[in-house]
Design a protein around this motif. Sequence first.
Motif, mmCIF file in Angstrom:
data_model
loop_
_atom_site.group_PDB
_atom_site.id
_atom_site.type_symbol
_atom_site.label_atom_id
_atom_site.label_comp_id
_atom_site.label_asym_id
_atom_site.label_seq_id
_atom_site.Cartn_x
_atom_site.Cartn_y
_atom_site.Cartn_z
ATOM 1 N N THR A 21 0.805 -1.225 0.000
ATOM 2 C CA THR A 21 0.000 0.000 0.000
ATOM 3 C C THR A 21 0.836 1.273 0.000
ATOM 4 O O THR A 21 0.285 2.363 -0.158
ATOM 5 C CB THR A 21 -0.948 0.014 1.208
ATOM 6 O OG1 THR A 21 -0.185 -0.088 2.404
ATOM 7 C CG2 THR A 21 -1.943 -1.134 1.130
ATOM 8 N N ASN A 22 2.133 1.135 0.161
ATOM 9 C CA ASN A 22 3.000 2.303 0.128
ATOM 10 C C ASN A 22 3.031 2.866 -1.299
ATOM 11 O O ASN A 22 2.897 2.136 -2.279
ATOM 12 C CB ASN A 22 4.411 1.914 0.580
ATOM 13 C CG ASN A 22 5.285 3.113 0.842
ATOM 14 O OD1 ASN A 22 4.886 4.253 0.605
ATOM 15 N ND2 ASN A 22 6.486 2.853 1.331
ATOM 16 N N THR A 23 3.207 4.177 -1.420
ATOM 17 C CA THR A 23 3.206 4.792 -2.752
ATOM 18 C C THR A 23 4.388 4.338 -3.596
ATOM 19 O O THR A 23 4.287 4.285 -4.820
ATOM 20 C CB THR A 23 3.240 6.330 -2.633
ATOM 21 O OG1 THR A 23 4.374 6.712 -1.859
ATOM 22 C CG2 THR A 23 1.971 6.833 -1.976
ATOM 23 N N THR A 24 5.485 3.970 -2.966
ATOM 24 C CA THR A 24 6.641 3.485 -3.728
ATOM 25 C C THR A 24 6.770 1.970 -3.680
ATOM 26 O O THR A 24 7.704 1.410 -4.231
ATOM 27 C CB THR A 24 7.943 4.102 -3.179
ATOM 28 O OG1 THR A 24 8.076 3.751 -1.806
ATOM 29 C CG2 THR A 24 7.937 5.610 -3.343
ATOM 30 N N GLY A 25 5.841 1.308 -3.028
ATOM 31 C CA GLY A 25 5.892 -0.143 -2.907
ATOM 32 C C GLY A 25 5.173 -0.847 -4.043
ATOM 33 O O GLY A 25 4.411 -0.240 -4.800
#
Length: 102
Positions: A21-25
């Motif tokens: 759910t991370n923007t860079t994940g």
Amino acid sequence: MYIIAIGWLYVALMMSVAEATNTTGTVLGAIITFLLYGAGPVALLMYILGTPARRKAIRAREAQEAEMLRASTTDGQAPGGPQEPVETGRPDAPQGPAGRRD
């Protein structure tokens, strides 16, 4: 023992959700995180911790087989019971229980 494994899998799952759910994940990163930080170490730990139980089960099975062998030899029979040659109907087929020709 199982509560620790369940707790660690929960932590690894939450790490994977945070990764996904991370923007860079990425989802692939989340799967790799779960496998390398969660499932792999827990599987290894459970295998190592289960070794004494497996050894105990093997010893119990061997003791039971030895007892059955001892009981069958006291009945006057050969170990493993009477063995008769296997008839296959082919003259070139191996004969006997061990698959050898005599």
